[in-house]
Design a protein around this motif. Structure first.
Motif, PDB file in Angstrom:
ATOM      1  N   THR A   8      35.854  -3.028  50.713  1.00 24.75           N
ATOM      2  CA  THR A   8      34.754  -2.458  51.164  1.00 24.75           C
ATOM      3  C   THR A   8      33.539  -2.090  49.648  1.00 24.75           C
ATOM      4  OG1 THR A   8      35.909  -1.328  52.771  1.00 24.75           O
ATOM      5  CG2 THR A   8      33.839  -0.334  52.317  1.00 24.75           C
ATOM      6  N   PRO A   9      32.460  -2.438  49.864  1.00 23.38           N
ATOM      7  CA  PRO A   9      31.384  -2.204  48.788  1.00 23.38           C
ATOM      8  C   PRO A   9      31.497  -0.959  48.485  1.00 23.38           C
ATOM      9  CG  PRO A   9      30.576  -3.940  50.127  1.00 23.38           C
ATOM     10  CD  PRO A   9      31.881  -3.331  50.911  1.00 23.38           C
ATOM     11  N   GLY A  10      31.454  -0.370  47.264  1.00 24.41           N
ATOM     12  CA  GLY A  10      31.299   1.207  46.732  1.00 24.41           C
ATOM     13  C   GLY A  10      32.579   1.738  46.879  1.00 24.41           C
ATOM     14  N   ALA A  11      33.795   1.363  47.826  1.00 20.70           N
ATOM     15  CA  ALA A  11      34.809   2.368  47.805  1.00 20.70           C
ATOM     16  C   ALA A  11      35.665   2.049  46.520  1.00 20.70           C
ATOM     17  CB  ALA A  11      35.486   1.814  49.130  1.00 20.70           C
ATOM     18  N   PRO A  12      36.263   3.118  45.942  1.00 22.54           N
ATOM     19  CA  PRO A  12      37.007   2.835  45.042  1.00 22.54           C
ATOM     20  C   PRO A  12      38.343   2.310  45.289  1.00 22.54           C
ATOM     21  CG  PRO A  12      37.239   5.153  45.670  1.00 22.54           C
ATOM     22  CD  PRO A  12      36.121   4.621  46.361  1.00 22.54           C
ATOM     23  N   SER A  13      38.825   1.560  44.297  1.00 21.82           N
ATOM     24  CA  SER A  13      40.260   0.775  44.679  1.00 21.82           C
ATOM     25  C   SER A  13      41.421   1.718  44.559  1.00 21.82           C
ATOM     26  CB  SER A  13      40.207  -0.238  43.726  1.00 21.82           C
ATOM     27  OG  SER A  13      40.623   0.285  42.263  1.00 21.82           O
ATOM     28  N   LEU A  14      42.442   1.441  45.256  1.00 15.62           N
ATOM     29  CA  LEU A  14      43.703   2.317  45.286  1.00 15.62           C
ATOM     30  C   LEU A  14      44.208   2.620  43.844  1.00 15.62           C
ATOM     31  CD1 LEU A  14      45.775   3.542  47.054  1.00 15.62           C
ATOM     32  CD2 LEU A  14      47.326   1.551  46.957  1.00 15.62           C
ATOM     33  N   ALA A  15      44.250   1.581  42.869  1.00 17.11           N
ATOM     34  CA  ALA A  15      44.805   1.791  41.687  1.00 17.11           C
ATOM     35  C   ALA A  15      43.755   2.752  40.893  1.00 17.11           C
ATOM     36  CB  ALA A  15      44.596   0.377  40.781  1.00 17.11           C
ATOM     37  N   LEU A  16      42.429   2.559  41.175  1.00 14.03           N
ATOM     38  CA  LEU A  16      41.674   3.697  40.397  1.00 14.03           C
ATOM     39  C   LEU A  16      41.612   5.216  41.012  1.00 14.03           C
ATOM     40  CD1 LEU A  16      39.170   4.108  38.717  1.00 14.03           C
ATOM     41  CD2 LEU A  16      37.681   3.686  40.408  1.00 14.03           C
ATOM     42  N   ARG A  17      41.982   5.389  42.290  1.00 10.34           N
ATOM     43  CA  ARG A  17      42.391   6.613  42.834  1.00 10.34           C
ATOM     44  C   ARG A  17      43.516   7.135  42.376  1.00 10.34           C
ATOM     45  NH1 ARG A  17      40.517   4.368  47.992  1.00 10.34           N
ATOM     46  NH2 ARG A  17      42.719   4.160  48.600  1.00 10.34           N
ATOM     47  N   ARG A  18      44.483   6.237  42.072  1.00 14.99           N
ATOM     48  CA  ARG A  18      45.755   6.607  41.447  1.00 14.99           C
ATOM     49  C   ARG A  18      45.565   7.199  40.044  1.00 14.99           C
ATOM     50  NH1 ARG A  18      50.317   2.162  43.569  1.00 14.99           N
ATOM     51  NH2 ARG A  18      50.305   2.973  45.970  1.00 14.99           N
ATOM     52  N   ARG A  19      44.812   6.473  39.343  1.00 17.52           N
ATOM     53  CA  ARG A  19      44.433   6.918  37.960  1.00 17.52           C
ATOM     54  C   ARG A  19      43.767   8.228  37.681  1.00 17.52           C
ATOM     55  NH1 ARG A  19      43.439   0.982  37.256  1.00 17.52           N
ATOM     56  NH2 ARG A  19      41.272   1.474  37.369  1.00 17.52           N
ATOM     57  N   ARG A  20      43.266   8.654  38.855  1.00 14.12           N
ATOM     58  CA  ARG A  20      42.448   9.729  38.806  1.00 14.12           C
ATOM     59  C   ARG A  20      43.091  11.053  38.541  1.00 14.12           C
ATOM     60  NH1 ARG A  20      37.249   8.520  42.871  1.00 14.12           N
ATOM     61  NH2 ARG A  20      36.223   7.050  41.188  1.00 14.12           N
ATOM     62  N   HIS A  21      44.484  10.892  39.035  1.00 17.28           N
ATOM     63  CA  HIS A  21      45.319  11.977  39.256  1.00 17.28           C
ATOM     64  C   HIS A  21      45.649  12.635  37.855  1.00 17.28           C
ATOM     65  CE1 HIS A  21      45.831  12.493  43.345  1.00 17.28           C
ATOM     66  NE2 HIS A  21      45.910  10.977  43.831  1.00 17.28           N
ATOM     67  N   ALA A  22      45.520  13.919  37.517  1.00 21.60           N
ATOM     68  CA  ALA A  22      45.905  14.304  36.038  1.00 21.60           C
ATOM     69  C   ALA A  22      47.185  14.217  36.053  1.00 21.60           C
ATOM     70  CB  ALA A  22      45.039  15.694  36.025  1.00 21.60           C
ATOM     71  N   LEU A  23      47.922  15.026  36.935  1.00 25.71           N
ATOM     72  CA  LEU A  23      49.600  14.928  36.803  1.00 25.71           C
ATOM     73  C   LEU A  23      50.167  14.031  38.056  1.00 25.71           C
ATOM     74  CD1 LEU A  23      49.761  18.919  36.819  1.00 25.71           C
ATOM     75  CD2 LEU A  23      49.937  17.441  34.929  1.00 25.71           C
ATOM     76  N   PRO A  24      50.722  12.898  37.333  1.00 30.12           N
ATOM     77  CA  PRO A  24      51.200  11.949  38.315  1.00 30.12           C
ATOM     78  C   PRO A  24      52.651  12.556  38.811  1.00 30.12           C
ATOM     79  CG  PRO A  24      51.118  11.154  36.156  1.00 30.12           C
ATOM     80  CD  PRO A  24      50.542  12.464  36.024  1.00 30.12           C
ATOM     81  N   GLY A  25      52.869  12.499  40.373  1.00 28.50           N
ATOM     82  CA  GLY A  25      53.756  13.013  41.145  1.00 28.50           C
ATOM     83  C   GLY A  25      53.590  14.330  41.317  1.00 28.50           C
ATOM     84  N   LEU A  26      52.369  15.054  41.410  1.00 27.11           N
ATOM     85  CA  LEU A  26      52.090  16.327  41.844  1.00 27.11           C
ATOM     86  C   LEU A  26      52.577  16.832  43.070  1.00 27.11           C
ATOM     87  CD1 LEU A  26      50.930  19.081  40.917  1.00 27.11           C
ATOM     88  CD2 LEU A  26      48.563  18.271  41.661  1.00 27.11           C
ATOM     89  N   GLY A  27      52.278  15.958  44.148  1.00 31.62           N
ATOM     90  CA  GLY A  27      52.660  16.272  45.541  1.00 31.62           C
ATOM     91  C   GLY A  27      54.262  16.283  45.552  1.00 31.62           C
ATOM     92  N   VAL A  28      54.753  15.328  44.934  1.00 33.88           N
ATOM     93  CA  VAL A  28      56.301  15.418  45.240  1.00 33.88           C
ATOM     94  C   VAL A  28      56.922  16.372  44.451  1.00 33.88           C
ATOM     95  CG1 VAL A  28      58.563  14.182  44.552  1.00 33.88           C
ATOM     96  CG2 VAL A  28      56.612  12.760  45.639  1.00 33.88           C
ATOM     97  N   SER A  29      56.461  16.873  43.360  1.00 38.95           N
ATOM     98  CA  SER A  29      57.004  17.861  42.350  1.00 38.95           C
ATOM     99  C   SER A  29      56.594  19.338  43.003  1.00 38.95           C
ATOM    100  CB  SER A  29      56.604  17.651  40.898  1.00 38.95           C
ATOM    101  OG  SER A  29      55.076  18.063  40.923  1.00 38.95           O
ATOM    102  N   LEU A  30      55.399  19.473  43.589  1.00 39.53           N
ATOM    103  CA  LEU A  30      55.053  20.592  44.198  1.00 39.53           C
ATOM    104  C   LEU A  30      55.842  20.819  45.633  1.00 39.53           C
ATOM    105  CD1 LEU A  30      53.268  23.085  44.311  1.00 39.53           C
ATOM    106  CD2 LEU A  30      51.371  21.470  45.600  1.00 39.53           C
ATOM    107  N   GLY A  31      55.925  19.759  46.402  1.00 33.69           N
ATOM    108  CA  GLY A  31      56.662  19.777  47.416  1.00 33.69           C
ATOM    109  C   GLY A  31      58.367  20.430  47.211  1.00 33.69           C
ATOM    110  N   LEU A  32      58.893  19.755  46.158  1.00 35.24           N
ATOM    111  CA  LEU A  32      60.198  20.238  45.920  1.00 35.24           C
ATOM    112  C   LEU A  32      60.124  21.674  45.345  1.00 35.24           C
ATOM    113  CD1 LEU A  32      61.486  16.950  44.013  1.00 35.24           C
ATOM    114  CD2 LEU A  32      62.428  18.022  46.244  1.00 35.24           C
TER     115      LEU A  32
END
Length: 289
Positions: A8-32
């Motif tokens: 989709t033109p103008g939509a960020p790629s999945l890899a780019l969205r993943r790189r924008r997270h400051a803390l990788p795995g935040l959702g999993v660690s926060l859930g635990l």
């Protein structure tokens, strides 16, 4: 089109969205973290808050208004507050000595401060009882010189609680004292201030927030103390019986709702006192800022 490109033109790629997270795995660690917090803290507290209401409001009020319960709560909170107050000047003195002076045995003294953290509370209670008993090394001279009896009295409860609360004051104040610059003290000395005036007007105001933290931690540790108190207290109802011991007595009688009611009262009173200390500390920090 490359595999990493967006369809989709103008939509960020999945890899780019993943790189924008400051803390990788935040959702999993926060859930635990929230899951463990719920299992260890929230669910037991919810059970403690629900169980007493099996007695009904009138039954719960009747349990909490018993003279024995009121006496034990008065002793537990009064002794814990007194022990925390006594620990403040002693902790400041110990922290100042360990931080500002160099002498033989300083490292040993610094290590002994942490002894109540590592020593089993029952062992501490037995040792304090042996020391302050009427025929003990400290109890006998106090009884002979002043007629004081510490063990098996409310004074013994205070002594045991000072033992467990003192390290919290020392370890809360010590880092702040190490980082406190000496410029202000030297400036006060050059302006003619005495050492006592410098401590009272320069050092103590800077240490006040940390001192309140140590006081709150020491109080919270002391108010629920059990192992180091039951040996030296004597456990006489209406005289030297602490609230945690009364909770154990209710549990041994299979009166779980009454035991939970006493525990809920202790929880609410402790929370109110710690909340007041926290608000006072925050106000002091805002004033300094």
């Amino acid at each position: 089109m490359s595999a990493g490109a967006s369809l989709t033109p103008g939509a960020p790629s999945l890899a780019l969205r993943r790189r924008r997270h400051a803390l990788p795995g935040l959702g999993v660690s926060l859930g635990l973290t929230l899951a463990w917090l719920g299992l260890i803290v929230l669910i037991p507290l919810a059970a403690l808050a629900i169980k007493p209401w099996e007695l009904g409001p009138s039954g719960l009020l009747e349990v909490l208004s018993e003279p024995r319960v009121l006496a034990s709560l008065r002793l537990s909170f009064g002794a814990a507050l007194l022990a925390a107050l006594v620990s403040v000047p002693l902790g400041l003195l110990l922290a100042w000595t360990v931080t500002r002076y160099r002498f033989p045995g300083r490292r040993l003294l610094d290590a002994l401060v942490d002894l109540p953290f590592a020593l089993p509370t029952a062992v501490a209670g037995l040792a304090l009882t042996a020391l302050f008993a009427p025929n003990g090394w400290l109890g006998a001279p106090l009884a002979a010189a002043f007629g004081w009896q510490v063990a098996f009295k409310p004074a013994g409860v205070v002594v045991a609680l000072v033992f467990v609360a003192l390290p919290f004051v020392v370890r809360s104040v010590e880092p702040v004292l190490r980082d406190l610059p000496l410029d202000a003290e030297e400036a006060a000395a050059t302006l003619g201030a005495t050492r006592l005036q410098t401590i009272r007007r320069v050092v103590l105001p800077a240490l006040l927030p940390a001192t309140i933290t140590g006081f709150g931690l020491g109080f919270a540790r002391a108010v629920g103390e059990y192992g180091s108190v039951i040996f030296i207290a004597g456990n006489m109802p209406m005289v030297s019986e602490i609230a945690p011991l009364l909770i154990v007595v209710k549990l041994e009688q299979f009166n779980y709702a009454a035991a939970a009611g006493i525990g809920l009262a202790m929880l609410l009173l402790s929370f109110a006192i710690l909340l007041a200390l926290n608000l006072w500390q925050r106000r002091l920090r805002r004033g300094r800022a």
